[in-house]
Write an enzyme that holds these catalytic residues in place. Sequence first.
Site, PDB file in Angstrom:
ATOM      1  N   LYS A 109      -6.845  -0.674 -20.303  1.00  0.00           N
ATOM      2  CA  LYS A 109      -7.044  -0.581 -21.746  1.00  0.00           C
ATOM      3  C   LYS A 109      -5.743  -0.924 -22.485  1.00  0.00           C
ATOM      4  O   LYS A 109      -5.306  -2.042 -22.407  1.00  0.00           O
ATOM      5  CB  LYS A 109      -7.584   0.809 -22.091  1.00  0.00           C
ATOM      6  N   ARG A 166       0.815  -1.231   0.000  1.00  0.00           N
ATOM      7  CA  ARG A 166       0.000   0.000   0.000  1.00  0.00           C
ATOM      8  C   ARG A 166       0.842   1.272   0.000  1.00  0.00           C
ATOM      9  O   ARG A 166       0.328   2.367  -0.227  1.00  0.00           O
ATOM     10  CB  ARG A 166      -0.979  -0.009   1.179  1.00  0.00           C
ATOM     11  N   ASP A 194      -6.348  12.632 -19.398  1.00  0.00           N
ATOM     12  CA  ASP A 194      -6.589  11.202 -19.477  1.00  0.00           C
ATOM     13  C   ASP A 194      -6.097  10.764 -20.859  1.00  0.00           C
ATOM     14  O   ASP A 194      -6.705  11.084 -21.875  1.00  0.00           O
ATOM     15  CB  ASP A 194      -8.089  10.924 -19.296  1.00  0.00           C
ATOM     16  N   TYR A 208     -14.754  10.380 -19.918  1.00  0.00           N
ATOM     17  CA  TYR A 208     -15.084   9.003 -19.580  1.00  0.00           C
ATOM     18  C   TYR A 208     -16.198   9.019 -18.517  1.00  0.00           C
ATOM     19  O   TYR A 208     -16.147   9.812 -17.572  1.00  0.00           O
ATOM     20  CB  TYR A 208     -13.828   8.306 -19.052  1.00  0.00           C
TER      21      TYR A 208
END
Length: 389
Positions: free
Chosen positions: A199, A48, A174, A102
Site C-alpha cells: 500500500k 531467505r 496494523d 483487514y
Amino acid sequence: MNSKKTGFNTICTHIGEIEDKQFKGAISPIYLSTSYAFEGVDTKRYPRYFNTPNQEALCKKIARLEKGEASLIFGSGMAAISTTLLAFLRKGDHIVLQRTLYGGTANLINEEFDKYGIEYSFVDSQDASGFEEKIKENTKVIYIETPSNPLLTITDIRAISELAQQKEIITMIDNTFASPVNQNPIELGIDIVLHSATKYLGGHSDILAGAVVSSEKNIEQIFHLAKNLGGSLSDFTVWMLERSIKTLGLRVKQQNKNAKKMAKWLEKHTDIEAVFYPGLKSHPDYEIAKKQMKGFGGMLSFELKKGLDASKFQKELKLIKSSMSLAGVESTILSPTLTSHALLTEEEREHQGINDGLLRFSVGIEEKEDLIRDIEQALEKIKILELEH
Ligand SMILES: *Cc1c(COP(=O)(O)O)cnc(C)c1O
C-alpha cells in the site's frame, strides 16, 4: 545523518542506502545473488535469512521510519502478519483482536487458528474497556488496526498499549492505512508495528510486500520463525521498495491534503448521505484521531443519497478507477459489499455499519479539481439515468 534529529524525508531518501564504492553511482546497487561466500555459521547470507545487502539496507530505513530498533521485510503484508502472530502465539494461548480487521487477517484467524489450538476473541467496541473485558489468563497478544477498513474507525492506541503493559501482554498494530507518515505507534507504546508495504510504502500499485518493526529482541524472535516459513521478499522488489519509499513523505502528504479536501467537499454535497474520514469534525473518533495521528491519511469512504445507485456511479467515473487495492498515487474506488467484505453475511456487514451504498475511496495525488469534476459528472449521469426510468 544517523542522528536522532534526521527528518522524515531525509530518512526516506537516504537512511540505509548502500554506497556504490565501485562506480560511485547515486543510488543503492542491487544485489540479486542468492549465493554468498561462507563467512561462518552465524553470518551466512541468503535471501531467505532476510540478510542480503539490499534487505538489510531497506530494513534500516523502515525501522527508522517507524521509530523502532529493527525490522524485517516480507513477500507480502500477510506474510509479515501471519509470521509475526505465529511467532508470539502457541497452542493454548489466547489473542484479543479488534473486530474490524483487514479481510485477510480475519480469514487467517478464522480459518487457521483452530488448527493450531490458538484461542481468539474479537472486540466489537473500540474502547480499551471492550478489550479489557476479553482478556483472559492466557491472553498473550492484543491486535489492533487503526484507522480501520472501510469506515476509518479509530482505536485509541495509547489506551490499548497502557492496558496491555499493565497486564504484560504484547501489542501489535496494523499501521498500513496510516503509514509511518501519519502515525508512529511505537511512540505511543505499541510493541510491534505491521505493514502491508503493498500500500503506501510501495505507493505505485506495482509491489507486493510486507514489513514488521519492533525492538531487536522481538525482531529476533520473529526472524526465527520467518526463516523457517520462508516468506522473504525478492531482492529486486526490495530494491524497488527502497526507491518507492524515497517519495513516501511527499506522496502521503499530498494524499492527506487531497483526502481532507475531498471529504469536506463530499460532506457538503447534496447527493452524498454520509462521509467517513477521521479528519472531519463530524467523525465520531475525530478527537482520538487528532491526538494520535500527524495527518489523517488518504483513505475515506462515503455513501450516496438513497435512490442513487453506487455501482452505476462507480461505472461512470472516468479518472477514478475501480480497483481492489489502495494507496497508489492514482485515485481508486471500490464497493466493500461487492469486494473486500463480500464474504461477510449481510447481517455481519450491517453489524459493522457497511451498507450496499458505501464506497471506499483511496485518494491519489492528482489535482483535487480533477477528482471533483469526475465525481460531479458521474453523479449528473446517474441522476439523468434515474429520471429516465
Ligand atoms: C492489503 C492489506 C493487508 C495485506 O497485505 P498484502 O500485502 O495484500 O498481503 C493487511 N492489512 C491491511 C490494512 C491491508 O490494507
